[in-house]
Design an enzyme around this catalytic site. Structure first.
Site, PDB file in Angstrom:
ATOM      1  N   TYR A   7      50.310 -22.410   7.871  1.00 35.78           N
ATOM      2  CA  TYR A   7      50.729 -21.493   6.973  1.00 35.78           C
ATOM      3  C   TYR A   7      50.914 -20.061   7.492  1.00 35.78           C
ATOM      4  O   TYR A   7      52.013 -19.421   7.564  1.00 35.78           O
ATOM      5  CB  TYR A   7      49.682 -21.368   5.694  1.00 35.78           C
ATOM      6  CG  TYR A   7      50.301 -20.321   4.739  1.00 35.78           C
ATOM      7  CD1 TYR A   7      51.072 -20.716   3.714  1.00 35.78           C
ATOM      8  CD2 TYR A   7      49.714 -19.104   4.803  1.00 35.78           C
ATOM      9  CE1 TYR A   7      51.518 -19.916   2.828  1.00 35.78           C
ATOM     10  CE2 TYR A   7      49.964 -18.068   3.649  1.00 35.78           C
ATOM     11  CZ  TYR A   7      50.878 -18.599   2.654  1.00 35.78           C
ATOM     12  OH  TYR A   7      51.312 -17.660   1.580  1.00 35.78           O
ATOM     13  N   LYS A  57      54.559 -17.916   8.091  1.00 37.19           N
ATOM     14  CA  LYS A  57      55.054 -16.815   7.436  1.00 37.19           C
ATOM     15  C   LYS A  57      55.213 -15.832   8.558  1.00 37.19           C
ATOM     16  O   LYS A  57      55.953 -14.777   8.414  1.00 37.19           O
ATOM     17  CB  LYS A  57      53.482 -16.285   6.572  1.00 37.19           C
ATOM     18  CG  LYS A  57      53.397 -16.995   5.258  1.00 37.19           C
ATOM     19  CD  LYS A  57      54.855 -17.025   4.459  1.00 37.19           C
ATOM     20  CE  LYS A  57      54.607 -17.899   3.158  1.00 37.19           C
ATOM     21  NZ  LYS A  57      55.481 -17.660   2.266  1.00 37.19           N
ATOM     22  N   THR A  75      46.927 -16.579  -8.364  1.00 37.32           N
ATOM     23  CA  THR A  75      48.053 -17.574  -8.535  1.00 37.32           C
ATOM     24  C   THR A  75      47.151 -19.026  -8.202  1.00 37.32           C
ATOM     25  O   THR A  75      46.355 -18.923  -7.862  1.00 37.32           O
ATOM     26  CB  THR A  75      49.224 -17.438  -7.765  1.00 37.32           C
ATOM     27  OG1 THR A  75      48.853 -17.779  -6.446  1.00 37.32           O
ATOM     28  CG2 THR A  75      49.817 -16.167  -7.859  1.00 37.32           C
ATOM     29  N   VAL A  89      46.681 -12.849  -4.093  1.00 31.81           N
ATOM     30  CA  VAL A  89      47.359 -12.421  -5.387  1.00 31.81           C
ATOM     31  C   VAL A  89      46.598 -13.707  -6.302  1.00 31.81           C
ATOM     32  O   VAL A  89      47.044 -14.794  -5.707  1.00 31.81           O
ATOM     33  CB  VAL A  89      48.533 -12.240  -5.363  1.00 31.81           C
ATOM     34  CG1 VAL A  89      49.312 -12.039  -6.745  1.00 31.81           C
ATOM     35  CG2 VAL A  89      49.398 -11.500  -4.405  1.00 31.81           C
ATOM     36  N   GLY A 149      53.136 -18.228 -11.003  1.00 31.80           N
ATOM     37  CA  GLY A 149      52.695 -17.313 -10.097  1.00 31.80           C
ATOM     38  C   GLY A 149      53.476 -16.262  -9.823  1.00 31.80           C
ATOM     39  O   GLY A 149      54.213 -15.483 -10.708  1.00 31.80           O
ATOM     40  N   ASP A 188      65.009 -28.349  -4.928  1.00 31.61           N
ATOM     41  CA  ASP A 188      64.201 -28.754  -3.989  1.00 31.61           C
ATOM     42  C   ASP A 188      64.742 -27.980  -2.782  1.00 31.61           C
ATOM     43  O   ASP A 188      65.762 -28.330  -2.391  1.00 31.61           O
ATOM     44  CB  ASP A 188      64.089 -30.137  -3.526  1.00 31.61           C
ATOM     45  CG  ASP A 188      63.140 -30.384  -2.581  1.00 31.61           C
ATOM     46  OD1 ASP A 188      62.730 -29.555  -1.778  1.00 31.61           O
ATOM     47  OD2 ASP A 188      62.608 -31.664  -2.158  1.00 31.61           O
ATOM     48  N   VAL A 189      63.935 -26.815  -2.407  1.00 27.57           N
ATOM     49  CA  VAL A 189      64.586 -25.839  -1.377  1.00 27.57           C
ATOM     50  C   VAL A 189      64.823 -26.533  -0.090  1.00 27.57           C
ATOM     51  O   VAL A 189      65.351 -26.257   0.820  1.00 27.57           O
ATOM     52  CB  VAL A 189      63.687 -24.524  -1.265  1.00 27.57           C
ATOM     53  CG1 VAL A 189      63.753 -23.798  -2.568  1.00 27.57           C
ATOM     54  CG2 VAL A 189      62.358 -24.849  -0.614  1.00 27.57           C
TER      55      VAL A 189
END
Ligand code: NDP
Length: 258
Positions: free
Chosen positions: A165, A169, A200, A198, A24, A71-72
């Site tokens: 979400y 953001k 992805t 976009v 992506g 893994d963030v």
């Protein structure tokens, strides 16, 4: 004599870490950064996919590109990957916080697990990565962070509902400004891009259910390809944007003009 303008976009001699970089948008960012001269480290939970994408990028760009498991949301994992980047390439200059998650669900039906997944990945993970890389950047008195925000931090998408979400953001955009202000004296710049739709795996742009709102409603009446967002990430990562910090650059084909 001053540096010619195009040369200021060069990332030669620098290393960039891209979270979620094997597919992506992240893959397009990793490729563009390598094409601009950077060595690149790609990290995501799928280590095999990260290693495979890194090998392909190293082959096609001629740069050192390393794929690792990351893994963030796990601080120990973030620390390991920052250490690996420095060990493998000798330095770390750029962090692109790209890893993200989205759940489409009306607000009254969102579960606690879904809320946590989105906020843990998009906000807490970005925070952990920024803090871990930020310590290194503060020590070397230079560094750049590029966060991947979204038009969802500016408007409410439709027809699908995605409250977690959208809120996550908006938090990314505000954290971008907060860190930019606090870390400017340390030589660290922090900016974000806010892409529109976009193509992805995250965004089913070809689904006819979404076309009337996502595509037909937008001035340019099309979605973007990841390659159309990547040059702005190179700009923000490079000295071409040396006086830019705390900015959220909207790249949406005009979507948010309406
Ligand atoms: P994808 O779903 O294609 O890619 C997401 C990437 O993030 C994957 O590589 C995934 O790998 C990685 N990831 C997810 N969770 C974690 C984690 N905990 N640790 C490390 N890596 C993780 O999404 P996109 O390419 O579309 O999105 C990239 C970014 O762009 C996201 O932040 C997204 O919110 C943002 N964006 C996307 C838009 C779009 O229209 N596509 C529009 C605006 C913003 P793995 O699962 O293996 O960990």
């Amino acid at each position: 004599m001053s540096t010619p303008a195009l040369d200021t976009f060069s990332l030669a001699g620098r290393t960039a870490l891209v979270t979620g970089g094997y597919r992506g948008l992240g893959l397009a960012f990793a490729r563009a950064l390598a094409e601009a001269g950077a060595d690149v480290v790609i990290g995501a939970r799928d280590e095999e996919a990260s290693v495979a994408a890194a090998a392909e990028l190293a082959e096609t760009t001629g740069r050192t590109v390393v794929g690792v498991g990351l893994d963030v949301t796990d601080r120990a994992s973030a620390q390991r990957v920052v250490a690996t980047a420095i060990e493998a390439t000798g330095r770390l200059d750029v962090l692109v916080n790209n890893a993200g998650a989205c759940v489409h669900r009306p607000a009254l039906e969102v579960t606690d697990d879904e809320w946590d997944l989105v906020f843990d990945t998009n906000v807490r993970g970005l925070w952990i990565m920024s803090q871990v890389a930020g310590r290194h950047f503060a020590d070397q008195r230079s560094g750049v962070i590029v966060n991947i925000g979204s038009i969802s931090g500016l408007i409410v998408n439709r027809p699908q509902w995605q409250p977690a979400y959208n809120a996550s953001k908006a938090a990314v955009h505000q954290l971008t400004k907060s860190l930019a202000a606090e870390w400017a004296p340390l030589g660290i710049r922090v900016n974000a891009v806010a892409p529109g739709y976009v193509k992805t795996e995250m965004a089913p742009v070809d689904d006819p259910a979404f076309k009337p709102r996502w595509i037909d409603d937008a001035p340019m009446q099309r979605y973007a390809l990841p390659e159309e967002i990547a040059p702005t990430v190179v700009y923000l990562a490079s000295d071409a944007s040396s006086f830019v910090t705390g900015s959220v650059v909207v790249i949406d084909g005009g979507y948010t003009t309406f």
